[in-house]
Design an enzyme around this catalytic site. Sequence first.
Site, short mmCIF file in Angstrom:
data_model
loop_
_atom_site.label_atom_id
_atom_site.label_comp_id
_atom_site.label_asym_id
_atom_site.label_seq_id
_atom_site.Cartn_x
_atom_site.Cartn_y
_atom_site.Cartn_z
N ASN A 157 -3.98 5.00 14.39
CA ASN A 157 -5.12 4.08 14.52
C ASN A 157 -6.16 4.49 15.55
O ASN A 157 -7.35 4.27 15.37
CB ASN A 157 -4.64 2.66 14.79
CG ASN A 157 -3.75 2.55 16.02
OD1 ASN A 157 -3.03 3.48 16.36
ND2 ASN A 157 -3.78 1.41 16.68
N GLU A 254 4.94 2.31 23.80
CA GLU A 254 3.94 1.27 23.56
C GLU A 254 4.01 0.96 22.08
O GLU A 254 3.62 1.78 21.24
CB GLU A 254 2.55 1.76 23.99
CG GLU A 254 1.52 0.64 24.06
CD GLU A 254 0.68 0.54 22.80
OE1 GLU A 254 0.97 -0.39 22.00
OE2 GLU A 254 -0.22 1.36 22.60
N CYS A 288 -3.25 -2.84 18.16
CA CYS A 288 -2.09 -3.59 18.65
C CYS A 288 -2.46 -4.67 19.66
O CYS A 288 -1.69 -5.59 19.90
CB CYS A 288 -1.07 -2.63 19.25
SG CYS A 288 -1.71 -1.64 20.61
N GLU A 463 1.25 2.67 30.65
CA GLU A 463 0.22 3.70 30.57
C GLU A 463 -0.99 3.24 31.35
O GLU A 463 -1.17 2.05 31.60
CB GLU A 463 -0.14 3.97 29.10
CG GLU A 463 1.01 4.56 28.31
CD GLU A 463 0.63 4.97 26.90
OE1 GLU A 463 -0.24 4.31 26.30
OE2 GLU A 463 1.19 5.95 26.39
#
Length: 483
Positions: A157, A254, A288, A463
């Site tokens: 994505n 993630e 997300c 992150e």
Amino acid sequence: MTTFEIEPGRLFIGGQWREAADGARAEVVDPSRGAVVTTVADAGAADVDAAVRAAREAFDDGAWSGLSGRERGRVLYRVAELIRENADTIAELESRDVGKPITLAHAVDVTHAANDYEYFAALAQSLDGSVRDTPMNALAYVRRRPIGVVAAITPYNFPLILAGSKMAPALAAGNTVVHKPAQETPLSALYMAELFKRAGVPDGVVNVVTGGPAAGEALLRHSGVDKVAFTGSTAVGRRVAALAGESLKPVTMELGGNAAHLVFEDADLEKAVGAIIKGFVFNTGQFCMGGPRLLVARQVHSTLLGILADAVPGVPLGDPRRPETVIGPMAGERHLRKVEEYVELARKEGGRIVCGGERLDLDGGYYYKPTVIADLPNDSRVIQEEIFGPVLTVQPFDSEDEAVELANSTPYGLASGVQTGNLARAHRVADRLRARHRLGQRLGDARPRGPFGGVKDSGFGREYGTEALDAYTTTKSVVVSLD
């Protein structure tokens, strides 16, 4: 439309371009047309082994890991400069690969990626050790060292951004990297390999292997990999964690999200509507941190549904190369079919389609109209699961406690949003939401300075921010007696 040629892609291993060992290739499809635009090498286990060995050799020879943080930082600054200098090409590649609107690719993906490399270039200079007193008349010298060879596995994505979120801190810390981009969207990863080389990154420090699940599994099982950084679905993340766990490799994950966007009765509805629409159509809903679950105070529920019914169909949907386009196609046909299946399930479960609910037939592409669904029960799979498309479910609530309960009722915990005119309520509710990234008006906005990651089925580890470097370094202590 201008002509844009995309050359067939090869693997980038040890600073050299090469074909897969068995000559296998895979097609890359432009989702706005449903047509093949090029092919890339389809890596197998032998290619993954060659990439990991090249990364290990580069790490051990110290050409990168042995540099000072300031020296690595200079190179990473140059990477950021090259991203900006080649912004048009990179944006076009992301658009052809993912179906991303070209305006979005320029404003978000290219800018974000360049900012990431600049940010971690600066942090590279702060990776100093420390001297600490001990209670035993001794000093402990603590050094932070790179962890070794990092496997970076990224999804379809946001190919450019999510590669940078792993590779920038990994390289800043002195590691070497084997990057396996998503099989569907490998083009920007291959282009970035050339930019790394031009920036002065030594051969073998960055390696790119394009391929499918078999290549990913070979990378995860490889004994030469010291650390895994993964972004993707929760289902695949469980498999990644299991494979990495076989050799106790540390993992940053993630994973999926299904963010709740809470709108209270005292919210500014004009501002809220813009955030709501952006939250579920941004990147065609393949995000997300988007807001696919809208929870609305019952006092304004009907009013807000009416506003959305009028506004959502007017959001520009179409050719991603047109500058006015806001919503492009889904990234692939299988993703389009998944959205269709969830909307059909919503109909079967008694959901009311407020707007959308069908494909857009355009140029053979994978387009789906932005869809708003009301009247579903909270235990509906359409609410509880991650759809990952331009679909918004709307639920009413009668109290703050009910709003929080509904927001926390899914297995995910990545992001959430709160719309209210009461600052005390905003802080109070945000503190009760079981999500790591809690936002107000700017739902879905992430910056490299702040740590980002999830809880529950949304993963673990962080992150961005200074915290990201912790995942890519290890510490070594030497205790010196003063007696």
